[in-house]
Design an enzyme around this catalytic site. Sequence first.
Site, short mmCIF file in Angstrom:
data_model
loop_
_atom_site.label_atom_id
_atom_site.label_comp_id
_atom_site.label_asym_id
_atom_site.label_seq_id
_atom_site.Cartn_x
_atom_site.Cartn_y
_atom_site.Cartn_z
N ASP A 16 64.03 -3.01 -35.15
CA ASP A 16 62.83 -2.72 -35.96
C ASP A 16 61.56 -3.13 -35.23
OD1 ASP A 16 64.83 -2.17 -37.92
OD2 ASP A 16 64.77 -4.27 -38.55
N GLU A 201 63.43 5.31 -44.63
CA GLU A 201 62.91 3.96 -44.43
C GLU A 201 62.13 3.89 -43.13
OE1 GLU A 201 66.45 1.54 -44.27
OE2 GLU A 201 66.84 2.02 -42.17
#
Length: 339
Positions: A16, A201
């Site tokens: 991420d 997401e």
Amino acid sequence: MTDSVDVNPIVLQRADPCVLRHDGQYYFTGSHPLYDRVVLRRAERLEDLQAAEEVTIWERHAEGPMSHLIWAPEIHRVDGKWYVYFAAAPDEEITFDAQDTDDTFNHRIFVLENASEDPFTGEWVERGQVDTGWETFALDATSLVHRGEQYLIWAQQAFDVQGHSNIYIARMANPWTLATSAVLLTKPEYDWEIEGFWVNEGPSVLVRDGRVFLTYSGAATGIEYAMGLLTADADADLLDPASWTKSAEPVFVSDPEAGQYGPGHNSFTELADGTPVLVYHARTYTEITGDPLWDPNRHARAQVLPFDADGNPVWGTPVPDTRPTPTSVEVLAPSGEAR
């Protein structure tokens, strides 16, 4: 020093990834594989981030809503201050039963603020949870300052929408408070978005040549994980879903020839000359032992993002590694050496 993207991964075992270029430095954060802290490092070149000192700027609480599974921190500058958005869950297990949904995590979005010019020396203050309007699984917040207004874009579950998470946008009153209600921009609907899990997401935004490009990631986090795209005119009302066009096909996917699998949860940065750079994570293997959540080998990567004559991104595919990567599930020291 020459500013380029010649070495990958740029940081080992940090999923991420979020990279912000500010005053000639690249600031990097990402999910630590132990999910118990928020870390930060910086360097003058992207290829030097791996060797840069990593500093823990915040650690999980011993109990309560910010004590478990610290995910996907992002660092941003708003009105001369530093902000980190991240997701955290409570220490107790909580599940949902509405509409026969699967058990899920119970994350919420939280904000840290630092008023210092140097985020490594200033004090990080907890600004608390972002109230998104309803209490469900929420994560992956990113900030966009556009036309003098700040927007928050994030992923959240809604019981009236099938799936685990959708992408929402709202204008902000300040960096930890929404000024408008959440607006749904995209939900899992195409085959590629619902492989393994029904997921939208990891949103990220790039504004270029009069258009707003909003990327996101879909599906489960293995080889099927991929990036999708929404596009809007930069002068449009970003809070109007009709302003956005959604691509039916993913724009960035696994590439077995390059040995890169599950690319996604991206951010954008730029070289010193303004050239856009795509930052993302990927794994170098497909067989995962045990729970994929605890496999640490999603590595942060970066590559130049070219544009065609019409101003459209030419996404390409993940580039091969030029730096050795681990295959064991051992969590490395920040330097990349075995502990």
